[in-house]
Motif scaffolding. Structure first.
Motif, PDB file in Angstrom:
ATOM      1  N   UNK A 111      13.019   5.322  -3.568  1.00 51.75           N
ATOM      2  CA  UNK A 111      12.689   4.004  -3.029  1.00 51.75           C
ATOM      3  C   UNK A 111      13.738   2.978  -3.449  1.00 51.75           C
ATOM      4  N   UNK A 112      13.885   1.924  -2.640  1.00 49.87           N
ATOM      5  CA  UNK A 112      14.701   0.797  -3.097  1.00 49.87           C
ATOM      6  C   UNK A 112      14.047   0.170  -4.336  1.00 49.87           C
ATOM      7  N   UNK A 113      14.811  -0.516  -5.154  1.00 50.69           N
ATOM      8  CA  UNK A 113      14.256  -1.096  -6.386  1.00 50.69           C
ATOM      9  C   UNK A 113      13.050  -1.998  -6.105  1.00 50.69           C
ATOM     10  N   UNK A 114      11.996  -1.771  -6.871  1.00 50.57           N
ATOM     11  CA  UNK A 114      10.780  -2.575  -6.815  1.00 50.57           C
ATOM     12  C   UNK A 114      10.107  -2.581  -5.444  1.00 50.57           C
ATOM     13  N   UNK A 115      10.326  -1.550  -4.646  1.00 46.39           N
ATOM     14  CA  UNK A 115       9.684  -1.483  -3.339  1.00 46.39           C
ATOM     15  C   UNK A 115       8.663  -0.343  -3.329  1.00 46.39           C
ATOM     16  N   UNK A 116       7.507  -0.577  -2.746  1.00 47.92           N
ATOM     17  CA  UNK A 116       6.509   0.501  -2.683  1.00 47.92           C
ATOM     18  C   UNK A 116       6.872   1.518  -1.615  1.00 47.92           C
ATOM     19  N   UNK A 117       6.194   2.634  -1.636  1.00 49.59           N
ATOM     20  CA  UNK A 117       6.369   3.654  -0.613  1.00 49.59           C
ATOM     21  C   UNK A 117       5.896   3.130   0.739  1.00 49.59           C
ATOM     22  N   UNK A 118       6.560   3.501   1.836  1.00 50.13           N
ATOM     23  CA  UNK A 118       6.082   3.069   3.156  1.00 50.13           C
ATOM     24  C   UNK A 118       4.854   3.830   3.632  1.00 50.13           C
ATOM     25  N   UNK A 119       4.502   4.938   2.961  1.00 48.83           N
ATOM     26  CA  UNK A 119       3.485   5.829   3.513  1.00 48.83           C
ATOM     27  C   UNK A 119       2.078   5.236   3.598  1.00 48.83           C
ATOM     28  N   UNK A 120       1.623   4.368   2.664  1.00 48.68           N
ATOM     29  CA  UNK A 120       0.269   3.816   2.828  1.00 48.68           C
ATOM     30  C   UNK A 120       0.069   3.052   4.134  1.00 48.68           C
ATOM     31  N   UNK A 121       1.149   2.501   4.677  1.00 47.34           N
ATOM     32  CA  UNK A 121       1.082   1.845   5.979  1.00 47.34           C
ATOM     33  C   UNK A 121       1.462   2.816   7.089  1.00 47.34           C
ATOM     34  N   UNK A 168      16.776   1.696   6.881  1.00 49.76           N
ATOM     35  CA  UNK A 168      16.055   2.058   5.662  1.00 49.76           C
ATOM     36  C   UNK A 168      16.993   2.555   4.564  1.00 49.76           C
ATOM     37  N   UNK A 169      18.087   3.202   4.938  1.00 54.86           N
ATOM     38  CA  UNK A 169      18.974   3.828   3.960  1.00 54.86           C
ATOM     39  C   UNK A 169      20.205   2.990   3.657  1.00 54.86           C
ATOM     40  N   UNK A 170      20.161   1.711   4.038  1.00 54.86           N
ATOM     41  CA  UNK A 170      21.354   0.872   3.853  1.00 54.86           C
ATOM     42  C   UNK A 170      21.580   0.474   2.401  1.00 54.86           C
ATOM     43  N   UNK A 171      20.550   0.491   1.581  1.00 57.77           N
ATOM     44  CA  UNK A 171      20.700   0.095   0.186  1.00 57.77           C
ATOM     45  C   UNK A 171      20.569   1.264  -0.770  1.00 57.77           C
ATOM     46  N   UNK A 172      20.677   0.974  -2.035  1.00 61.21           N
ATOM     47  CA  UNK A 172      20.541   2.001  -3.060  1.00 61.21           C
ATOM     48  C   UNK A 172      19.073   2.410  -3.185  1.00 61.21           C
ATOM     49  N   UNK A 173      18.865   3.662  -3.622  1.00 63.81           N
ATOM     50  CA  UNK A 173      17.513   4.168  -3.818  1.00 63.81           C
ATOM     51  C   UNK A 173      17.426   4.833  -5.181  1.00 63.81           C
ATOM     52  N   UNK A 174      16.287   4.651  -5.811  1.00 62.24           N
ATOM     53  CA  UNK A 174      16.046   5.305  -7.091  1.00 62.24           C
ATOM     54  C   UNK A 174      14.789   6.146  -7.023  1.00 62.24           C
ATOM     55  N   UNK A 175      14.595   6.988  -8.027  1.00 59.64           N
ATOM     56  CA  UNK A 175      13.437   7.886  -8.028  1.00 59.64           C
ATOM     57  C   UNK A 175      12.201   7.181  -8.555  1.00 59.64           C
ATOM     58  N   UNK A 176      11.058   7.502  -7.949  1.00 59.55           N
ATOM     59  CA  UNK A 176       9.778   6.954  -8.384  1.00 59.55           C
ATOM     60  C   UNK A 176       8.810   8.102  -8.616  1.00 59.55           C
ATOM     61  N   UNK A 177       7.890   7.918  -9.542  1.00 55.21           N
ATOM     62  CA  UNK A 177       6.889   8.930  -9.856  1.00 55.21           C
ATOM     63  C   UNK A 177       5.514   8.455  -9.411  1.00 55.21           C
ATOM     64  N   UNK A 178       4.723   9.313  -8.804  1.00 61.36           N
ATOM     65  CA  UNK A 178       3.390   8.880  -8.362  1.00 61.36           C
ATOM     66  C   UNK A 178       2.360   8.845  -9.471  1.00 61.36           C
ATOM     67  N   UNK A 179       2.647   9.452 -10.619  1.00 61.94           N
ATOM     68  CA  UNK A 179       1.657   9.547 -11.677  1.00 61.94           C
ATOM     69  C   UNK A 179       0.648  10.647 -11.383  1.00 61.94           C
ATOM     70  N   UNK A 180      -0.184  11.000 -12.377  1.00 60.34           N
ATOM     71  CA  UNK A 180      -1.139  12.106 -12.194  1.00 60.34           C
ATOM     72  C   UNK A 180      -2.111  11.886 -11.044  1.00 60.34           C
ATOM     73  N   UNK A 181      -2.674  10.670 -10.945  1.00 57.00           N
ATOM     74  CA  UNK A 181      -3.636  10.419  -9.881  1.00 57.00           C
ATOM     75  C   UNK A 181      -2.942  10.393  -8.513  1.00 57.00           C
ATOM     76  N   UNK A 182      -1.739   9.866  -8.479  1.00 55.12           N
ATOM     77  CA  UNK A 182      -0.986   9.890  -7.227  1.00 55.12           C
ATOM     78  C   UNK A 182      -0.660  11.306  -6.797  1.00 55.12           C
ATOM     79  N   UNK A 183      -0.401  12.184  -7.776  1.00 62.01           N
ATOM     80  CA  UNK A 183      -0.132  13.586  -7.453  1.00 62.01           C
ATOM     81  C   UNK A 183      -1.356  14.253  -6.836  1.00 62.01           C
ATOM     82  N   UNK A 184      -2.541  13.911  -7.329  1.00 61.94           N
ATOM     83  CA  UNK A 184      -3.771  14.458  -6.750  1.00 61.94           C
ATOM     84  C   UNK A 184      -3.890  14.042  -5.286  1.00 61.94           C
ATOM     85  N   UNK A 185      -3.604  12.772  -5.005  1.00 58.84           N
ATOM     86  CA  UNK A 185      -3.660  12.301  -3.626  1.00 58.84           C
ATOM     87  C   UNK A 185      -2.674  13.029  -2.733  1.00 58.84           C
ATOM     88  N   UNK A 186      -1.443  13.193  -3.214  1.00 59.91           N
ATOM     89  CA  UNK A 186      -0.424  13.892  -2.424  1.00 59.91           C
ATOM     90  C   UNK A 186      -0.829  15.333  -2.143  1.00 59.91           C
TER      91      UNK A 186
END
Length: 612
Positions: A111-121, A168-186
């Motif tokens: 994700x771009x810095x401080x940006x949420x995932x687009x998937x919930x929308x 969407x790919x015009x800027x830098x992207x870094x790795x984000x972790x969903x956490x344990x509960x986010x992993x359950x959702x995925x």
């Protein structure tokens, strides 16, 4: 965010299309030629390979890995629209599914810095847009339309996908972790797709659960079911904009909706279909919700997502290969538990604009699809009428590519008064989600009666221009082995003639099974007045099966009229296994239709009641 959400929506539409093409091509090409377990292993291996996304990302980095997987997904989708060869479609779809599942994980993990995932929308928008397209196109996927329509549609979508991807790919992207509960959702996203495909966003299933679509009736049940689903989606979209406790309400809607839909009570089960749809919309957002958190790579997303894709295949395998009809309803309950376990992030999840778009797509498109509906005329009963029996092979031709236009044209050219259809599918993911019966009945201007033999959406049907009365359906006793599909027979009365349509067991070494099925038919329909028995009997004229039918007084009406042509396979017929047989009837002008629109050729006979 608009570029990234658009990128996600279009890519998700491409991925869903590739999944359908892959599973349908795999089933059509391999079923009957290799064990079902082999088909399952192939599908499981491909979807499990989605876990390799972290390796791709490690080699190329987040941006290039995301761009490369998106490029393969888009190109595979475009080439699939151009291709009309089953094996080519299978290879392209396999590449599209693999790249698409990588792309799905990488877009959520990088994700771009401080940006949420687009998937919930994006995920609820994509699922509802897919439903709207299926409804508007009468369940025919865009890639299966005639080339003059399919290629421009997919090309426009592909160009928009590229433009959104560049933004969407015009800027830098870094790795984000969903956490344990986010992993359950995925891990439940794959099962959610199984639920939406089979139940929550399936208009034919919503109608069937509510007692609509069995007939006699004209072709509109799937559109009515889609309207019921649209009401639920609108409610779910409103829930996504509110500050009410969305996840508990969504979980309750999924569970209660599944239970009410499962019991198949008219009207009440329609409400269950709407509740399911509402819960699925919220689940599509909640399962991929997670607050931005720093991660070290794509593994934290790709691993649970791969579990979800494997669950998607496993549930489909149980449902379609082992005929466990309860699987989609149980899957809805599992998704409900995952929704409760998913992260709870404060604040509205969906803006009013996207929510309004969801509701509009879900409600307006089914209404528009119903507007041109006028019931087809019903002809007066005739002493002589034309009968066609046709195994339509789930809407695919002799070369295993989608062929609803060809099938409709083949039938229309013969102008039959009554059509006996076998292998009628009404919204299975392994058959490209076609509502074969709805499409054929609408294009031919005929009323239908449907008999489901596997679940609610696969079986046999009778189309007629004349009134159909005295509808009767029976299921044959289930065989012990899963090699033997659940089968049955159905009858209607047309012009004073009882017409029975059936599809007997397909295994060549199953003479004993077919004999039991024939005896069941003979016990149910005794010869009291004119009686016609037709369909795909999977037995040749000299077989014990046809001998038993002949001993019961049935005459081979096609043979008596001078036709003994083979009917299967459709491209090079060698076996005569489709029949029109009768008691108290005379046949004339019989012939087999030279067409490769199905893997069988249609048999046509003019039938006349004999004077008493």
């Amino acid at each position: 965010m608009l570029g990234e959400v658009t990128f996600a929506v279009l890519g998700a539409l491409f991925l869903i299309a590739q999944i359908r093409t892959f599973v349908s091509s795999l089933q059509l090409l391999l079923f009957g030629n290799v064990p079902n377990t082999t088909i399952g292993v192939v599908a499981l291996a491909l979807f499990a390979a989605s876990a390799l996304a972290p390796l791709v990302a490690r080699v190329y980095g987040p941006r290039r890995a995301l761009a490369g997987s998106a490029a393969v997904l888009g190109l595979a989708t475009l080439l699939s629209a151009v291709s009309r060869l089953a094996w080519v479609d299978l290879v392209l779809a396999a590449a599209g599914v693999l790249a698409g599942t990588w792309w799905f994980a990488l877009l959520h993990a990088s994700r771009p810095p401080e940006r949420p995932s687009p998937w919930p929308v994006a995920l609820p928008l994509a699922l509802v847009t897919d439903l709207a397209l299926r409804t508007a196109l009468r369940t025919v996927p865009p890639a299966d339309l005639p080339l003059a329509m399919a290629v421009p549609l997919v090309l426009i979508g592909g160009l928009l996908f590229v433009a959104a991807g560049l933004a969407a790919l015009s800027g830098e992207r870094g790795w984000a972790s969903p956490g344990p509960r986010g992993a359950v959702g995925l891990a439940a996203v794959g099962l959610l797709l199984a639920v939406t495909e089979s139940l929550a966003f399936n208009g034919a299933q919503a109608a069937a659960s509510g007692g609509i679509g069995l007939g006699p009736e004209p072709a509109r049940s799937t559109q009515l079911g889609a309207l019921v689903v649209g009401v639920g989606i609108g409610a779910g979209a409103f829930l996504l904009t509110s500050r009410y406790p969305r996840r508990p309400v969504a979980a309750a809607a999924l569970v209660l909706g599944a239970l009410v839909s499962w019991i198949h009570v008219p009207v009440l089960s329609l409400a269950g279909g709407a509740a399911l749809a509402a819960g699925a919309v919220v689940a599509a957002s909640a399962l991929v919700m997670s607050a931005p958190a720093a991660g070290r790579g794509a593994l934290a997303v790709a691993a649970p997502a791969a579990i979800g894709w494997v669950a998607f295949v496993a549930s489909g395998f149980l449902h379609h290969a082992y005929y466990v009809n309860a699987v989609p309803w149980v899957a809805a309950g599992v998704v409900a538990l995952a929704v409760l376990a998913a992260p709870s992030v404060a604040g509205p999840r969906l803006a009013r604009g996207p929510a309004a778009l969801l509701g509009a797509l879900a409600l307006v498109i089914p209404v528009v699809a119903l507007l041109p509906f006028t019931p087809p005329p019903v002809a007066e009963p005739q002493a002589t009428f034309r009968v066609m029996t046709y195994n339509v092979h789930q809407g695919f031709n002799a070369f295993e590519t989608p062929a609803l236009d060809e099938i409709a044209d083949t039938i229309a050219r013969e102008s039959p008064d009554v059509v006996l259809l076998q292998e009628v599918v009404r919204g299975w993911v392994i058959s490209e989600q076609h509502d074969v019966l709805g499409v054929l009945a609408e294009r031919l201007g005929m009323h239908y009666v449907f008999h489901a033999t596997i679940g609610d959406l696969y079986g046999n049907a009778i189309l007629s221009r004349m009134p159909m009365t005295d509808v009767r359906r029976i299921a044959f006793p289930r065989e012990a082995s899963v090699r033997h599909q659940p089968r049955g027979a159905m009858s209607v009365t047309v012009g004073g003639v009882t017409i029975v349509n059936t599809h007997l067991d397909h295994n060549r070494d199953a003479t004993d099974v077919r004999l039991r099925q024939i005896r069941e038919i003979l016990r149910t329909w005794e010869a009291r007045g004119p009686l016609l028995l037709g369909g795909d009997l999977n037995a040749e004229p000299a077989s014990p099966e046809l001998d038993l039918i002949g001993q019961s007084g049935f005459a081979d009406l096609a043979l008596a009229a001078g036709s003994d042509e083979p009917t299967s396979p459709g491209d090079r017929p060698q076996r005569r296994i489709d029949y029109v047989l009768g008691i108290g009837l005379n046949g004339s002008q019989a012939h087999v239709v030279a067409s490769t629109a199905s893997d069988h050729r249609a048999l046509v006979v003019n039938v006349t009641r004999l004077a008493r």
